[in-house]
Write a protein that holds these residues in place. Structure first.
Motif, PDB file in Angstrom:
ATOM      1  N   SER A 199       0.830  -1.209   0.000  1.00  0.00           N
ATOM      2  CA  SER A 199       0.000   0.000   0.000  1.00  0.00           C
ATOM      3  C   SER A 199       0.865   1.259   0.000  1.00  0.00           C
ATOM      4  N   GLU A 200       2.134   1.105  -0.338  1.00  0.00           N
ATOM      5  CA  GLU A 200       3.050   2.239  -0.347  1.00  0.00           C
ATOM      6  C   GLU A 200       2.857   3.115  -1.576  1.00  0.00           C
ATOM      7  N   PHE A 214       1.467   5.865   6.689  1.00  0.00           N
ATOM      8  CA  PHE A 214       1.751   5.486   5.306  1.00  0.00           C
ATOM      9  C   PHE A 214       3.189   5.834   4.974  1.00  0.00           C
ATOM     10  N   LYS A 215       3.634   5.307   3.829  1.00  0.00           N
ATOM     11  CA  LYS A 215       5.019   5.494   3.402  1.00  0.00           C
ATOM     12  C   LYS A 215       5.041   5.918   1.936  1.00  0.00           C
ATOM     13  N   ASN A 268       7.654   8.455   7.042  1.00  0.00           N
ATOM     14  CA  ASN A 268       6.630   8.584   5.998  1.00  0.00           C
ATOM     15  C   ASN A 268       7.217   8.891   4.625  1.00  0.00           C
ATOM     16  N   LEU A 321      -5.816   6.293   0.934  1.00  0.00           N
ATOM     17  CA  LEU A 321      -5.499   5.468   2.113  1.00  0.00           C
ATOM     18  C   LEU A 321      -6.765   4.815   2.694  1.00  0.00           C
TER      19      LEU A 321
END
Length: 171
Positions: free
Chosen positions: A27-28, A58-59, A87, A169
């Motif tokens: 999910s990056e 998140f990243k 992040n 997200l």
């Protein structure tokens, strides 16, 4: 030039280099560009700060280098000042298979550039089956208007960009 002898070759991408299975993606996020104000890096940093304040984790993998030492120092200062080291991950310039792996493993491409002509990185993101968050400049719209996997945000508007990151997200 004699116009009958001139050929314009559009930027192209070899889709085979980006072939991947969507279910295997993380999910990056991925950002690929020169790091400068005009390419939207400071809009991105501000947007990440706003989204992080909402408690979302998140990243964003950032591939590219700053246009000069002054910009690099400013980027580092902003990331440290806002506590975004976990992040926003600065990888520097990345080439070849390592670059393709970022495209194949990340699920969302983020492109806050203020100007472009025909951005190859967007075409790479399409080849890698990524969702896209892009500034609403004309060059991006020409490529992406019919793709359906894109969210546009107002250029140079970190708050609007933050809302699109949050939307991705949460969905």
């Amino acid at each position: 030039f004699d116009k009958t002898k001139m050929i314009v070759i559009e930027n192209f991408v070899d889709y085979g280099l980006y072939d991947c299975n969507i279910e295997n993606k993380s999910s990056e996020f991925l950002y690929v560009s020169r790091l400068s104000k005009k390419k939207g890096i400071f809009d991105l940093i501000e947007a990440v700060k706003l989204v992080k304040k909402k408690g979302l984790n998140f990243k964003i993998n950032v591939l590219g280098t700053a246009e000069n030492d002054e910009v690099k120092n400013s980027i580092d200062d902003h990331i440290n000042k806002y506590g975004l080291e976990e992040n926003i991950i600065l990888h520097g310039n990345v080439y070849g298979n390592k670059k393709y792996e970022f495209f194949k493993s990340c699920s969302i491409f983020i492109f806050p550039s203020h100007f472009e002509n025909s951005p190859v990185v967007i075409k790479e993101a399409i080849a890698a089956k990524m969702a896209l968050i892009c500034s609403d400049i004309e060059a991006n719209k020409i490529i992406l208007n019919d793709k359906g996997n894109t969210r546009f945000f107002a250029t140079n508007d970190a708050t609007d960009l933050a809302s699109k990151i949050e939307e991705m997200l949460l969905n």
